[in-house]
Each structure stands twice: as C-alpha cells, then as structure tokens.
Design an enzyme around this catalytic site. Sequence first.
Site, PDB file in Angstrom:
ATOM      1  N   ALA A 112     -11.494  48.344  71.298  1.00 12.73           N
ATOM      2  CA  ALA A 112     -12.448  48.366  72.428  1.00 12.73           C
ATOM      3  C   ALA A 112     -13.534  49.431  72.258  1.00 12.73           C
ATOM      4  O   ALA A 112     -14.672  49.238  72.680  1.00 12.73           O
ATOM      5  CB  ALA A 112     -11.693  48.586  73.736  1.00 12.73           C
TER       6      ALA A 112
ATOM      7  N   LYS B 179      -4.126  65.573  79.428  1.00 12.55           N
ATOM      8  CA  LYS B 179      -5.187  66.417  78.856  1.00 12.55           C
ATOM      9  C   LYS B 179      -5.202  67.777  79.570  1.00 12.55           C
ATOM     10  O   LYS B 179      -6.216  68.210  80.121  1.00 12.55           O
ATOM     11  CB  LYS B 179      -6.549  65.735  78.935  1.00 12.55           C
ATOM     12  CG  LYS B 179      -6.612  64.469  78.080  1.00 12.55           C
ATOM     13  CD  LYS B 179      -7.992  63.887  77.970  1.00 12.55           C
ATOM     14  CE  LYS B 179      -8.050  62.701  77.028  1.00 12.55           C
ATOM     15  NZ  LYS B 179      -7.334  61.484  77.495  1.00 12.55           N
TER      16      LYS B 179
HETATM   17  P1  BMP Z   1      -8.363  51.956  74.594  1.00  8.61           P
HETATM   18  O1  BMP Z   1      -7.627  51.546  73.325  1.00  8.61           O
HETATM   19  O2  BMP Z   1      -8.224  50.948  75.679  1.00  8.61           O
HETATM   20  O3  BMP Z   1      -9.750  52.386  74.334  1.00  8.61           O
HETATM   21  O4  BMP Z   1      -7.579  53.235  75.188  1.00  8.61           O
HETATM   22  C1  BMP Z   1      -7.534  54.474  74.541  1.00  8.61           C
HETATM   23  C2  BMP Z   1      -6.633  55.439  75.275  1.00  8.61           C
HETATM   24  O5  BMP Z   1      -6.638  56.686  74.586  1.00  8.61           O
HETATM   25  C3  BMP Z   1      -7.034  55.758  76.714  1.00  8.61           C
HETATM   26  O6  BMP Z   1      -5.833  56.044  77.436  1.00  8.61           O
HETATM   27  C4  BMP Z   1      -7.855  57.018  76.603  1.00  8.61           C
HETATM   28  O7  BMP Z   1      -7.811  57.802  77.781  1.00  8.61           O
HETATM   29  C5  BMP Z   1      -7.158  57.724  75.441  1.00  8.61           C
HETATM   30  N1  BMP Z   1      -8.026  58.594  74.618  1.00  8.61           N
HETATM   31  C6  BMP Z   1      -9.192  58.110  74.030  1.00  8.61           C
HETATM   32  O8  BMP Z   1      -9.553  56.941  74.180  1.00  8.61           O
HETATM   33  N2  BMP Z   1      -9.937  58.963  73.262  1.00  8.61           N
HETATM   34  C7  BMP Z   1      -9.605  60.259  73.051  1.00  8.61           C
HETATM   35  O9  BMP Z   1     -10.303  60.954  72.331  1.00  8.61           O
HETATM   36  C8  BMP Z   1      -8.430  60.746  73.629  1.00  8.61           C
HETATM   37  C9  BMP Z   1      -7.635  59.893  74.403  1.00  8.61           C
HETATM   38  O10 BMP Z   1      -6.526  60.353  74.929  1.00  8.61           O
END
Ligand code: BMP
Length: 253
Positions: free
Chosen positions: A212, A88
Amino acid sequence: MTGSTFNKIITKSSRRRRSKVVLALDVFHASRAKLLRTAESLLRNVEPYICGLKLNQHLVLSLGLFEGVKRLVSLAHRYGLPTIMDAKLNDIAPTNAAIAKNYFGAGFDAMIANPIVGWEGGMDGLFKASRASRKGVLLLVYMSHPASGEGYGQLVLDPSTIAPRPLFEIFAEKAVEWRADGVIVGATYPEKVARVKKIVGETPIYSPGVGAQGGDLVTALRSGATYVIIGRQIYGARNPEAAAEKLCAASRQ
Ligand code: BMP
C-alpha cells in the site's frame, strides 16, 4: 541482539512457519462487536502465513486493551504467534514504563518506541520495564512515509563527531548500544535498510511500507530486512488468505 527472549520467540515462529511476514492488523469498523469478529476471523484465516502480529491503536481505542485486544493477543498466542504493540512510545521514563506495563499485562511480547527521547529519563524506563518482564523493544530508525527524511534523515551534529550525520544512523547505533531487540526501517527506502543493516548487524530489521505504501517485499528483504510488516495488502485484499499465502511464499526467497 538476536539472543533476547523476544528474538528467540519470533525467530522460532518465523522458522516454523517459514514466513517473514508480520501482520499489521489495523482494521476498523464502526460497530465494535463487528470489529472484533472481523479481526478474529482475519487472524484465524491468515495465521498459517505470518510469523507475528502487530497491533496499533486502531484496535486498542475501539476494543479496549483488557477486553477485545487481550482476546486477540491470546488468540495469536494460541497459534504460537508473538505480538507487538505499536505504541511508538515517546515520553519520559515513568510514563513509558507505565504504558508498557499495561500492554505487557494484556500479553504483548514487545513494544515499538521512538529513540528521539534519548536514554536517561526516557528510553531507560522502557528498557528496564521490558527487561524485567522479559519483553522486547523495537526502535524506530527510519519510518516509511514520504516525509520521513524531515525527521529521521536530518543531518545533525552529534556531540561525539565533528561532521554532521544523518539522525537515523545515530538511532541505529543507539539501538545496538541499548541492546534493542529490533529496529524499524521503511521498505519504501531500501537504501536506508541496507545502510542500517551495516550498522546494526545481527539486530533484526522490521520493515513496514510494503504494498500500500509502495515498498517491495523482496527488495526490502534483499536489502537486509529480517521481517516485513504488512497490513492493507493483506487485510484489504479481496481474499486476505490468498494474499497472505502469496506474500509468505515471496518472503521465503
Ligand atoms: P500498511 O501495510 O497497511 O501500510 O501498514 C503498515 C503498518 O506499519 C501500520 O500499522 C503503520 O502504522 C506501521 N508503520 C509504518 O507503516 N511505517 C513506519 O515507519 C512504522 C510503522 O510502525
């Protein structure tokens, strides 16, 4: 812009594997040796069902960029999977460029960045470094978390228009203007995915927040997402391989 090198690689991977799932491998373990083994074994087990790998700082901080993380990137490449570093990026141009060059040096194929810093002296450094190495840049346009609207949804007075407009729409337009390789829009906001799709057209939309965080894979894809980014719903499952297989199958609809 679909013709970029990074887009060609991920499009090919997605077609060959018939999957639109990018794995967010955000695992953590207090023991670094155990963490690397866990990450490698997860990737080995789920690789047939994903089209790309995204790493965040979780692994970089623990395993080291040119040590454990480089090994994971090489493993992904051996499977033909493109790799995205989710740093980011959000700084002045020389800093963005230096950080990106380190990640590219470790083998990453694309960087995630924050367009809030603007072009001149900000994003221009990153795009220049990325183009020189034939790597990709994905821009945050509307994040997936509950407070996303406090930033990305703000109504702003863009100098080029008279009426206030949502910031994320301006970011989506900038992504097209700057020829970004993709944009990130949360699956938790399918209406934003649909709105951004109208603006960016062929530029791929990557959508995190499935499972999640409450977003739905099929809704996100039907709203215009090209790929979904999924972490916990895969690596946190009792059987990650079965979870990835199911999500991959759902992404084919
Ligand atoms: P999860 O499916 O466990 O929620 O993970 C989502 C991933 O995407 C994490 O690495 C998070 O940092 C990233 N992410 C997010 O969740 N929302 C955004 O808007 C941008 C992201 O990069």
